[in-house]
Design an enzyme around this catalytic site. Structure first.
Site, PDB file in Angstrom:
ATOM      1  N   TYR A 101      20.011  66.542 -48.312  1.00 24.52           N
ATOM      2  CA  TYR A 101      20.713  66.951 -47.083  1.00 24.52           C
ATOM      3  C   TYR A 101      21.440  68.256 -47.362  1.00 24.52           C
ATOM      4  CZ  TYR A 101      24.248  67.222 -43.426  1.00 24.52           C
ATOM      5  OH  TYR A 101      25.038  67.663 -42.389  1.00 24.52           O
ATOM      6  N   GLU A 189      21.537  72.625 -40.031  1.00 24.46           N
ATOM      7  CA  GLU A 189      21.435  71.403 -40.831  1.00 24.46           C
ATOM      8  C   GLU A 189      19.973  71.101 -41.135  1.00 24.46           C
ATOM      9  OE1 GLU A 189      23.657  67.371 -40.031  1.00 24.46           O
ATOM     10  OE2 GLU A 189      21.659  67.215 -39.180  1.00 24.46           O
TER      11      GLU A 189
END
Ligand code: GDP
Ligand code: MN
Length: 382
Positions: A101, A189
Site C-alpha cells: 500500500y 493512492e
C-alpha cells in the site's frame, strides 16, 4: 474531484508510473473485444468511485472469451454500495508475489504532505491502521523542500518490504510524489502496489482525487469533469448547471438549507422523524431570490417530492432577505408541493413576519426545526 481507476492509471502513467495495459468497455461486446486484443488472462474491473470493488464481486479474472463475456455481463449494471456500474476497465492480468500500500495526502494538522507505505497492501488501510498501526511507515514532507532519493530510500527501508521490491518501490514513490505535487492532487493512492514474481513493481489499482481549486490551471481536466457529469442523474445534472450544491436521494421530502452542515442536519432530522429526504441541497449564503428560484426549480422537477422543507438559519444572510427570496421564488416557480419553513437566526422575527403575510396551506411556517421536519413528513405522507 475523484477519478475513476482507469483515469487514475492514465494520470499515473504521465509521471512514468508502471501500470498494466488495458482498455475501457461500456458493453459486453466491447469488453470481449478489449480482452481479445490484450490476450488472456485479463481482469474485468468495475469502474465506480468507491473502494472494496473486489469484495463486492466487481473484479474478476477471465481466462478466455467466454469468461470475459460472463464477467462483463454480471458486472455491468451491478450495484456496488449504491454506485451502478456503467463502465468496465479490462486489463492484462498480473501475477502477484506481494501486495503493498502507498499513498500521499495532505496532513492538515501538521501542514505537511503525508506519505504512507505498508507491506500489508490489498486490504482496507483503515483496518491496517487500526489493528497494526506499526505496519504503516509514515513520512512527512515539506512540499517546498521536495522529496529526495535518500528520504525515499529510508522510508522504503522502514516499511520492511521484500528486498526484491526495494529498488522498484523507491523509484515509484518518487514518481508518485511528483504526480501528487505537479498533478495538483489531494490524494494519490495505490492499493495494491504489487511485486511480481519476476521482480517488477507496478500499480494494480489507482485512487486519485484532484484538487478542484487547481482546475483553472488544468484545462485537460475538463475531460474528467464532463465524464463525471454524464454519470450524474438528471436532477443532479440540472443542479450542477444551476451551480447548486445538490445530491439526489430517493425520498419524498425535498430539502433546502443554507449551509452544508445545516443541510446535512436537515437530512438527518427528516430521517429521524420517519421521513425520506429527496435530496441534499445547500443554497449557501446571500443567494437571494434567484438562488431560491433555482433550488425550488430543481426540487420541483423531482417527481417523488411531495413536500419541501426549507430550513434557514440566518447568519450573515439576514432572515428578512431569505423570507423575501422564498416569497418571490414562490411567485416565479409553479410549485407542485407545499413548502414548510423554519426560519431562525439573524432578523428571524422580521423574516417570519414577511412569511406570515403569505402563509397558506402552500406555505406553512413552523416555530422550530423539529416541528418543521415533522410537518414536512406529515405533508409528504410519511
Ligand atoms: P478494490 O477492491 O476496489 O480495491 O479493487 P483492486 O483493483 O484493488 O482489486 C482488488 C483485488 O483484486 C486486488 O487486491 C488483487 O488481489 C486482485 N487483483 C486485481 N487485479 C489483479 C490481477 O491483475 N491479478 C491478480 N492475480 N489479482 C488481481
Ligand atoms: Mn484497491
Amino acid at each position: 474531484m475523484d477519478l475513476f481507476e482507469y483515469q487514475g492509471k492514465q494520470y499515473f502513467a504521465r509521471w512514468g508510473i508502471a501500470v498494466s495495459p488495458g482498455g475501457v468497455a461500456d458493453t459486453v461486446e466491447e469488453a470481449v473485444t478489449q480482452a481479445e486484443a490484450l490476450g488472456y488472462p485479463v481482469v474485468v474491473k468495475a469502474q465506480v468511485q468507491v473502494g472494496g470493488r473486489g469484495k463486492a464481486g466487481g473484479i474478476k479474472l477471465a481466462n478466455n472469451a467466454e469468461e470475459a463475456r460472463q464477467h462483463a455481463r454480471n458486472i455491468l449494471g451491478m450495484d456496488i454500495k449504491g454506485h451502478v456500474v456503467k463502465r468496465l476497465w479490462i486489463e492484462k492480468a498480473s501475477d502477484i508475489a506481494q501486495e503493498y500500500y502507498v499513498s500521499f495526502t495532505l496532513d492538515r494538522s501538521r501542514k505537511m504532505d503525508l506519505g504512507m507505505l505498508s507491506a500489508m497492501g490489498g486490504m482496507d488501510i483503515e483496518k491496517v491502521a487500526e489493528d497494526n498501526p506499526h505496519a504503516i511507515a509514515r513520512i512527512w514532507l515539506d512540499p517546498v523542500l521536495g522529496f529526495s532519493e535518500v528520504q525515499a530510500r529510508e522510508w522504503v527501508q522502514a516499511a520492511n518490504l521484500d528486498p526484491a521490491a526495494v529498488e522498484g518501490v523507491v523509484e515509484i514513490v518518487q514518481k508518485l510524489y511528483r504526480c501528487f505535487i505537479e498533478g495538483d492532487a489531494d490524494l494519490v493512492e495505490i492499493n495494491p502496489l504489487i511485486l511480481t514474481p519476476d521482480g517488477r513493481v507496478h500499480a494494480l489499482d489507482a485512487k486519485v482525487t484532484l484538487d478542484d481549486s487547481a482546475a483553472p490551471r488544468h484545462p485537460e481536466w475538463e475531460e474528467y469533469r464532463s465524464l463525471i457529469f454524464d454519470m450524474l442523474d438528471s436532477r443532479e445534472r440540472r443542479a450542477k448547471e444551476l451551480g447548486l450544491q445538490y445530491v439526489g436521494l430517493e425520498g419524498s421530502v425535498g430539502i433546502i438549507a443554507n449551509g452544508a452542515g445545516l443541510a446535512m442536519s436537515t437530512v438527518d432530522i427528516v430521517n429521524q422523524v420517519g421521513g425520506q429526504p429527496a435530496n441534499f441541497l445547500d443554497i449557501g449564503g446571500g443567494t437571494g431570490a434567484d438562488g431560491m428560484v433555482n433550488a425550488l426549480t430543481v426540487i420541483n422537477e423531482d417527481e417523488n417530492v411531495r413536500a419541501i422543507f426549507i430550513n434557514i438559519f440566518g447568519g450573515i444572510t439576514r432572515g428578512e432577505e431569505m423570507a423575501k427570496g422564498i416569497v418571490e421564488a414562490m411567485q416565479r416557480v409553479d410549485l407542485r408541493s407545499p413548502i414548510i419553513v423554519r426560519l431562525d437566526g439573524t432578523n428571524s422575527a422580521e423574516g417570519r413576519a414577511i412569511l406570515q403575510e403569505h402563509a397558506s396551506d402552500r406555505l406553512i411556517i413552523q416555530p422550530d426545526m423539529l416541528s418543521a421536519a415533522q410537518k414536512a413528513v406529515e405533508v409528504a405522507g410519511g
